[in-house]
Motif scaffolding. Structure first.
Motif, PDB file in Angstrom:
ATOM      1  N   SER A 114     -91.732 -25.941  -2.919  1.00  0.00           N
ATOM      2  CA  SER A 114     -92.370 -26.755  -1.875  1.00  0.00           C
ATOM      3  C   SER A 114     -91.735 -28.137  -1.817  1.00  0.00           C
ATOM      4  O   SER A 114     -91.427 -28.651  -0.729  1.00  0.00           O
ATOM      5  CB  SER A 114     -93.870 -26.865  -2.132  1.00  0.00           C
ATOM      6  OG  SER A 114     -94.494 -25.598  -2.066  1.00  0.00           O
ATOM      7  N   THR A 115     -91.555 -28.757  -2.997  1.00  0.00           N
ATOM      8  CA  THR A 115     -90.882 -30.059  -3.035  1.00  0.00           C
ATOM      9  C   THR A 115     -89.472 -29.955  -2.484  1.00  0.00           C
ATOM     10  O   THR A 115     -89.005 -30.826  -1.732  1.00  0.00           O
ATOM     11  CB  THR A 115     -90.845 -30.590  -4.474  1.00  0.00           C
ATOM     12  OG1 THR A 115     -92.179 -30.651  -4.993  1.00  0.00           O
ATOM     13  CG2 THR A 115     -90.211 -31.963  -4.533  1.00  0.00           C
ATOM     14  N   TRP A 116     -88.779 -28.882  -2.838  1.00  0.00           N
ATOM     15  CA  TRP A 116     -87.415 -28.661  -2.333  1.00  0.00           C
ATOM     16  C   TRP A 116     -87.402 -28.527  -0.818  1.00  0.00           C
ATOM     17  O   TRP A 116     -86.599 -29.189  -0.129  1.00  0.00           O
ATOM     18  CB  TRP A 116     -86.840 -27.400  -2.978  1.00  0.00           C
ATOM     19  CG  TRP A 116     -85.581 -26.920  -2.324  1.00  0.00           C
ATOM     20  CD1 TRP A 116     -84.313 -27.371  -2.555  1.00  0.00           C
ATOM     21  CD2 TRP A 116     -85.462 -25.894  -1.328  1.00  0.00           C
ATOM     22  NE1 TRP A 116     -83.417 -26.701  -1.759  1.00  0.00           N
ATOM     23  CE2 TRP A 116     -84.098 -25.785  -1.005  1.00  0.00           C
ATOM     24  CE3 TRP A 116     -86.381 -25.061  -0.694  1.00  0.00           C
ATOM     25  CZ2 TRP A 116     -83.630 -24.872  -0.055  1.00  0.00           C
ATOM     26  CZ3 TRP A 116     -85.927 -24.153   0.249  1.00  0.00           C
ATOM     27  CH2 TRP A 116     -84.564 -24.062   0.564  1.00  0.00           C
ATOM     28  N   ALA A 117     -88.268 -27.700  -0.270  1.00  0.00           N
ATOM     29  CA  ALA A 117     -88.249 -27.421   1.163  1.00  0.00           C
ATOM     30  C   ALA A 117     -88.641 -28.649   1.982  1.00  0.00           C
ATOM     31  O   ALA A 117     -87.974 -28.987   2.971  1.00  0.00           O
ATOM     32  CB  ALA A 117     -89.194 -26.253   1.479  1.00  0.00           C
ATOM     33  N   VAL A 118     -89.706 -29.334   1.569  1.00  0.00           N
ATOM     34  CA  VAL A 118     -90.158 -30.515   2.321  1.00  0.00           C
ATOM     35  C   VAL A 118     -89.108 -31.623   2.248  1.00  0.00           C
ATOM     36  O   VAL A 118     -88.769 -32.250   3.267  1.00  0.00           O
ATOM     37  CB  VAL A 118     -91.514 -31.004   1.795  1.00  0.00           C
ATOM     38  CG1 VAL A 118     -91.923 -32.303   2.478  1.00  0.00           C
ATOM     39  CG2 VAL A 118     -92.585 -29.935   2.013  1.00  0.00           C
ATOM     40  N   GLY A 119     -88.579 -31.868   1.053  1.00  0.00           N
ATOM     41  CA  GLY A 119     -87.566 -32.909   0.917  1.00  0.00           C
ATOM     42  C   GLY A 119     -86.312 -32.602   1.706  1.00  0.00           C
ATOM     43  O   GLY A 119     -85.740 -33.487   2.366  1.00  0.00           O
ATOM     44  N   LEU A 120     -85.866 -31.347   1.675  1.00  0.00           N
ATOM     45  CA  LEU A 120     -84.663 -30.964   2.418  1.00  0.00           C
ATOM     46  C   LEU A 120     -84.890 -31.081   3.921  1.00  0.00           C
ATOM     47  O   LEU A 120     -84.006 -31.546   4.652  1.00  0.00           O
ATOM     48  CB  LEU A 120     -84.262 -29.536   2.052  1.00  0.00           C
ATOM     49  CG  LEU A 120     -83.050 -28.964   2.787  1.00  0.00           C
ATOM     50  CD1 LEU A 120     -81.801 -29.775   2.467  1.00  0.00           C
ATOM     51  CD2 LEU A 120     -82.843 -27.494   2.415  1.00  0.00           C
ATOM     52  N   ALA A 121     -86.055 -30.669   4.396  1.00  0.00           N
ATOM     53  CA  ALA A 121     -86.342 -30.743   5.827  1.00  0.00           C
ATOM     54  C   ALA A 121     -86.352 -32.189   6.309  1.00  0.00           C
ATOM     55  O   ALA A 121     -85.749 -32.525   7.342  1.00  0.00           O
ATOM     56  CB  ALA A 121     -87.682 -30.063   6.125  1.00  0.00           C
TER      57      ALA A 121
END
Length: 292
Positions: free
Chosen positions: A97-104
């Motif tokens: 979740s941290t990865w996806a939100v930060g990348l987006a």
């Protein structure tokens, strides 16, 4: 006497499809790509098996103490137990979740900034020094600042992930905008083409390979910083689970989590490579890979 000659219509000619027909060429190219993909997958699988076998052999022969390097069977056995634990999957979900939100957020912010900076020469010159100053700063150096600002909260890890991923997209697309053909840009400007047309016909075809490469690099960096931030800050996730396992000396669990992070990184890379091939199927670099 009138002689009437009856002319029979010429029989319809049937065009036989020759082996050199474009349809056959496409089918042959597709088969070549499939065989190439199978060979690459087999080579990758063989290489992975060799690494695991060497790992197990080193442990069995006692070349490294088990407290430093557990056997491959012990690590994979621990991994098989972890995949049946619900808390393990919660940690995977928190990290991703941290990865996806930060990348987006980093991707959208990078594209917007490049659109504003790259299309205005004055802004590109004015921000060049600032970008070159901020880009080399290690992302982990911002962790204390993030903790002071947000405390031990997911937002602290998110800030670090966004900062690390943003530069991958921003710098790559800036290079792409700078690589635009000057003749095409000046021609579009001379014909007073609207901004939408210039973006779609002149800027995007040149910048797209850089953008896709930047997104792929940012995806890998975002995963690294998400786990690093969890290890340092203590947010729930695979990073904190890894730190806790190392703290109690549970080496099989440590290596099991390392294997999981490696699998996640491999999956992310494969997904973005597939997106890259789909988005850049017309580009010379992708077509050259398919021929090999």
């Amino acid at each position: 006497m009138t002689i009437t000659q009856r002319q029979n219509p010429a029989p319809a000619l049937r065009v036989k499809q020759e082996p050199g027909h474009p349809r056959d060429s496409r089918a042959a190219a597709r088969r070549v790509r499939q065989r190439t993909a199978v060979r690459r997958s087999l080579r990758g699988a063989i290489g992975l098996l060799v690494v695991v076998a060497v790992w197990q052999l080193v442990s069995v022969l006692g070349l490294v103490h088990p407290s430093q390097l557990p056997s491959a069977t012990a690590a994979f056995g621990e991994l098989s137990q972890q995949v049946t634990d619900l808390e393990f999957w919660r940690n995977v979900g928190r990290t991703m979740s941290t990865w996806a939100v930060g990348l987006a957020i980093a991707s959208v912010a990078g594209i917007v900034l490049v659109t504003v900076i790259g299309l205005v020469p004055f802004l590109r010159r004015a921000t060049h020094t600032v970008i070159e100053f901020l880009r080399p700063i290690p992302s982990v150096a911002l962790i204390p600042i993030a903790v002071l600002t947000y405390g031990i909260q997911p937002q602290a890890a998110l800030v670090v992930v966004i900062y690390a991923s943003l530069w991958q997209v921003l710098v790559q697309v800036l290079y792409g905008v700078a690589d635009i053909d000057a003749v095409g840009r000046d021609t579009a400007r001379s014909f007073r083409l609207p901004l939408r047309t210039r973006l779609g016909r002149v800027i995007l075809p040149t910048a797209m390979p850089y953008l896709v490469t930047g997104l792929r690099l940012a995806a890998a960096v975002a995963l690294i910083l998400a786990i690093t931030a969890e290890m340092t800050i203590g947010n729930p996730g695979l990073g904190r689970q890894l730190t806790m396992a190392a703290g109690v000396g549970d080496q099989p669990l440590v290596y099991a989590i390392v294997i999981v992070t490696g699998i996640l990184g491999l999956i992310i890379n494969l997904v973005f490579r597939a997106i890259e091939k789909r988005a850049l199927h017309w580009h010379q670099s992708i077509r050259g890979e398919e021929v090999l």
